[in-house]
Design a protein around this motif. Sequence first.
Motif, PDB file in Angstrom:
ATOM      1  N   ALA A  24       0.831  -1.206   0.000  1.00 31.26           N
ATOM      2  CA  ALA A  24       0.000   0.000   0.000  1.00 31.26           C
ATOM      3  C   ALA A  24       0.867   1.258   0.000  1.00 31.26           C
ATOM      4  CB  ALA A  24      -0.929  -0.001   1.211  1.00 31.26           C
ATOM      5  N   ILE A  25       1.972   1.236   0.726  1.00 34.04           N
ATOM      6  CA  ILE A  25       2.890   2.379   0.753  1.00 34.04           C
ATOM      7  C   ILE A  25       3.499   2.593  -0.633  1.00 34.04           C
ATOM      8  CG2 ILE A  25       5.115   3.195   1.649  1.00 34.04           C
ATOM      9  CD1 ILE A  25       4.269   1.851   4.351  1.00 34.04           C
ATOM     10  N   ASP A  26       3.906   1.507  -1.273  1.00 32.97           N
ATOM     11  CA  ASP A  26       4.494   1.604  -2.609  1.00 32.97           C
ATOM     12  C   ASP A  26       3.519   2.163  -3.629  1.00 32.97           C
ATOM     13  OD1 ASP A  26       6.904   0.603  -1.695  1.00 32.97           O
ATOM     14  OD2 ASP A  26       6.497  -1.451  -2.340  1.00 32.97           O
ATOM     15  N   LEU A  27       2.241   1.825  -3.496  1.00 29.98           N
ATOM     16  CA  LEU A  27       1.240   2.235  -4.477  1.00 29.98           C
ATOM     17  C   LEU A  27       0.628   3.601  -4.205  1.00 29.98           C
ATOM     18  CD1 LEU A  27      -0.628  -1.164  -4.935  1.00 29.98           C
ATOM     19  CD2 LEU A  27       1.092  -0.146  -6.444  1.00 29.98           C
ATOM     20  N   SER A  28       0.757   4.083  -2.985  1.00 23.22           N
ATOM     21  CA  SER A  28       0.107   5.336  -2.616  1.00 23.22           C
ATOM     22  C   SER A  28       0.823   6.546  -3.217  1.00 23.22           C
ATOM     23  CB  SER A  28       0.064   5.476  -1.097  1.00 23.22           C
ATOM     24  OG  SER A  28      -0.579   6.677  -0.745  1.00 23.22           O
ATOM     25  N   THR A  29       0.036   7.557  -3.552  1.00 22.47           N
ATOM     26  CA  THR A  29       0.595   8.814  -4.048  1.00 22.47           C
ATOM     27  C   THR A  29       0.315   9.964  -3.077  1.00 22.47           C
ATOM     28  OG1 THR A  29      -1.418   9.235  -5.303  1.00 22.47           O
ATOM     29  CG2 THR A  29       0.379   8.121  -6.461  1.00 22.47           C
ATOM     30  N   ASP A  30      -0.431   9.691  -2.038  1.00 27.26           N
ATOM     31  CA  ASP A  30      -0.797  10.714  -1.058  1.00 27.26           C
ATOM     32  C   ASP A  30       0.209  10.706   0.095  1.00 27.26           C
ATOM     33  OD1 ASP A  30      -2.159  12.598   0.456  1.00 27.26           O
ATOM     34  OD2 ASP A  30      -3.566  11.132   1.286  1.00 27.26           O
ATOM     35  N   TRP A  31       0.885  11.834   0.278  1.00 30.01           N
ATOM     36  CA  TRP A  31       1.934  11.921   1.284  1.00 30.01           C
ATOM     37  C   TRP A  31       1.412  11.613   2.684  1.00 30.01           C
ATOM     38  CZ3 TRP A  31       2.668  14.961   5.617  1.00 30.01           C
ATOM     39  CH2 TRP A  31       3.944  14.926   6.174  1.00 30.01           C
ATOM     40  N   LEU A  32       0.265  12.152   3.017  1.00 31.33           N
ATOM     41  CA  LEU A  32      -0.285  11.945   4.360  1.00 31.33           C
ATOM     42  C   LEU A  32      -0.655  10.485   4.590  1.00 31.33           C
ATOM     43  CD1 LEU A  32      -1.021  13.290   6.993  1.00 31.33           C
ATOM     44  CD2 LEU A  32      -3.285  13.786   6.060  1.00 31.33           C
ATOM     45  N   GLU A  33      -1.229   9.847   3.587  1.00 35.34           N
ATOM     46  CA  GLU A  33      -1.558   8.427   3.700  1.00 35.34           C
ATOM     47  C   GLU A  33      -0.292   7.598   3.873  1.00 35.34           C
ATOM     48  OE1 GLU A  33      -4.137   4.991   1.423  1.00 35.34           O
ATOM     49  OE2 GLU A  33      -3.257   6.584   0.218  1.00 35.34           O
ATOM     50  N   ILE A  34       0.753   7.935   3.151  1.00 38.02           N
ATOM     51  CA  ILE A  34       2.028   7.207   3.281  1.00 38.02           C
ATOM     52  C   ILE A  34       2.568   7.326   4.698  1.00 38.02           C
ATOM     53  CG2 ILE A  34       4.447   7.184   2.554  1.00 38.02           C
ATOM     54  CD1 ILE A  34       3.425   7.955  -0.271  1.00 38.02           C
ATOM     55  N   GLN A  35       2.496   8.533   5.269  1.00 39.12           N
ATOM     56  CA  GLN A  35       2.972   8.733   6.630  1.00 39.12           C
ATOM     57  C   GLN A  35       2.179   7.885   7.627  1.00 39.12           C
ATOM     58  OE1 GLN A  35       5.789  10.501   7.333  1.00 39.12           O
ATOM     59  NE2 GLN A  35       5.866  10.557   5.106  1.00 39.12           N
ATOM     60  N   TYR A  36       0.872   7.879   7.461  1.00 41.77           N
ATOM     61  CA  TYR A  36       0.006   7.083   8.335  1.00 41.77           C
ATOM     62  C   TYR A  36       0.341   5.595   8.213  1.00 41.77           C
ATOM     63  CZ  TYR A  36      -4.151   4.680   9.996  1.00 41.77           C
ATOM     64  OH  TYR A  36      -4.983   3.828  10.639  1.00 41.77           O
ATOM     65  N   LEU A  37       0.483   5.120   6.970  1.00 42.35           N
ATOM     66  CA  LEU A  37       0.782   3.706   6.747  1.00 42.35           C
ATOM     67  C   LEU A  37       2.152   3.329   7.295  1.00 42.35           C
ATOM     68  CD1 LEU A  37      -0.594   3.331   3.112  1.00 42.35           C
ATOM     69  CD2 LEU A  37      -1.605   2.399   5.209  1.00 42.35           C
ATOM     70  N   MET A  38       3.107   4.229   7.199  1.00 46.29           N
ATOM     71  CA  MET A  38       4.445   3.941   7.716  1.00 46.29           C
ATOM     72  C   MET A  38       4.439   3.813   9.242  1.00 46.29           C
ATOM     73  SD  MET A  38       6.844   6.169   5.165  1.00 46.29           S
ATOM     74  CE  MET A  38       8.361   5.733   5.950  1.00 46.29           C
ATOM     75  N   VAL A  39       3.653   4.644   9.905  1.00 44.63           N
ATOM     76  CA  VAL A  39       3.533   4.533  11.362  1.00 44.63           C
ATOM     77  C   VAL A  39       2.893   3.196  11.735  1.00 44.63           C
ATOM     78  CG1 VAL A  39       2.343   5.470  13.388  1.00 44.63           C
ATOM     79  CG2 VAL A  39       3.501   7.010  11.798  1.00 44.63           C
ATOM     80  N   GLU A  40       1.841   2.846  11.012  1.00 43.06           N
ATOM     81  CA  GLU A  40       1.177   1.570  11.271  1.00 43.06           C
ATOM     82  C   GLU A  40       2.124   0.401  10.990  1.00 43.06           C
ATOM     83  OE1 GLU A  40      -2.926  -0.740  10.042  1.00 43.06           O
ATOM     84  OE2 GLU A  40      -2.666   1.346   9.457  1.00 43.06           O
ATOM     85  N   LEU A  41       2.913   0.505   9.938  1.00 43.67           N
ATOM     86  CA  LEU A  41       3.880  -0.532   9.603  1.00 43.67           C
ATOM     87  C   LEU A  41       4.921  -0.682  10.711  1.00 43.67           C
ATOM     88  CD1 LEU A  41       5.019  -2.548   7.538  1.00 43.67           C
ATOM     89  CD2 LEU A  41       6.261  -0.635   6.513  1.00 43.67           C
ATOM     90  N   ASP A  42       5.425   0.423  11.216  1.00 46.70           N
ATOM     91  CA  ASP A  42       6.403   0.368  12.313  1.00 46.70           C
ATOM     92  C   ASP A  42       5.819  -0.310  13.552  1.00 46.70           C
ATOM     93  OD1 ASP A  42       8.315   1.609  10.751  1.00 46.70           O
ATOM     94  OD2 ASP A  42       7.961   3.601  11.615  1.00 46.70           O
ATOM     95  N   GLN A  43       4.548  -0.014  13.844  1.00 42.97           N
ATOM     96  CA  GLN A  43       3.896  -0.637  14.996  1.00 42.97           C
ATOM     97  C   GLN A  43       3.755  -2.140  14.806  1.00 42.97           C
ATOM     98  OE1 GLN A  43       0.285   1.620  15.212  1.00 42.97           O
ATOM     99  NE2 GLN A  43       1.193   3.222  16.475  1.00 42.97           N
ATOM    100  N   LEU A  44       3.375  -2.558  13.610  1.00 49.62           N
ATOM    101  CA  LEU A  44       3.229  -3.990  13.344  1.00 49.62           C
ATOM    102  C   LEU A  44       4.574  -4.706  13.386  1.00 49.62           C
ATOM    103  CD1 LEU A  44       0.543  -4.269  10.531  1.00 49.62           C
ATOM    104  CD2 LEU A  44       0.379  -5.053  12.885  1.00 49.62           C
ATOM    105  N   LYS A  45       5.603  -4.074  12.866  1.00 48.19           N
ATOM    106  CA  LYS A  45       6.932  -4.690  12.908  1.00 48.19           C
ATOM    107  C   LYS A  45       7.400  -4.853  14.346  1.00 48.19           C
ATOM    108  CE  LYS A  45       8.728  -3.570   8.362  1.00 48.19           C
ATOM    109  NZ  LYS A  45       9.751  -2.848   7.594  1.00 48.19           N
TER     110      LYS A  45
END
Length: 56
Positions: A24-45
Motif C-alpha cells: 500500500a505504501i508503494d502504491l500510494s501517491t498521497d503523502w499523508l496516507e504514506i505517513q500514516y501507513l508507515m507509522v502503522e507498519l512500524d507498529q506492526l513490525k
Amino acid sequence: MRTIQQLGAMPELLKRQIDRLETAIDLSTDWLEIQYLMVELDQLKALYDDTTSEAA
C-alpha cells in the motif's frame, strides 16, 4: 499461556499484514496516507518482533 499453534499463527498473520502495508505504501501517491501507513507498519513490525522473541 499460549499454545504453539497460537504462536505460529500470529507471526504468519502479522507477516501478511506487513506485506500488505508495504504494498500500500508503494502504491500510494498521497503523502499523508504514506505517513500514516508507515507509522502503522512500524507498529506492526514492533509487534512482530515482540511475538517472535516470545516464541524463542
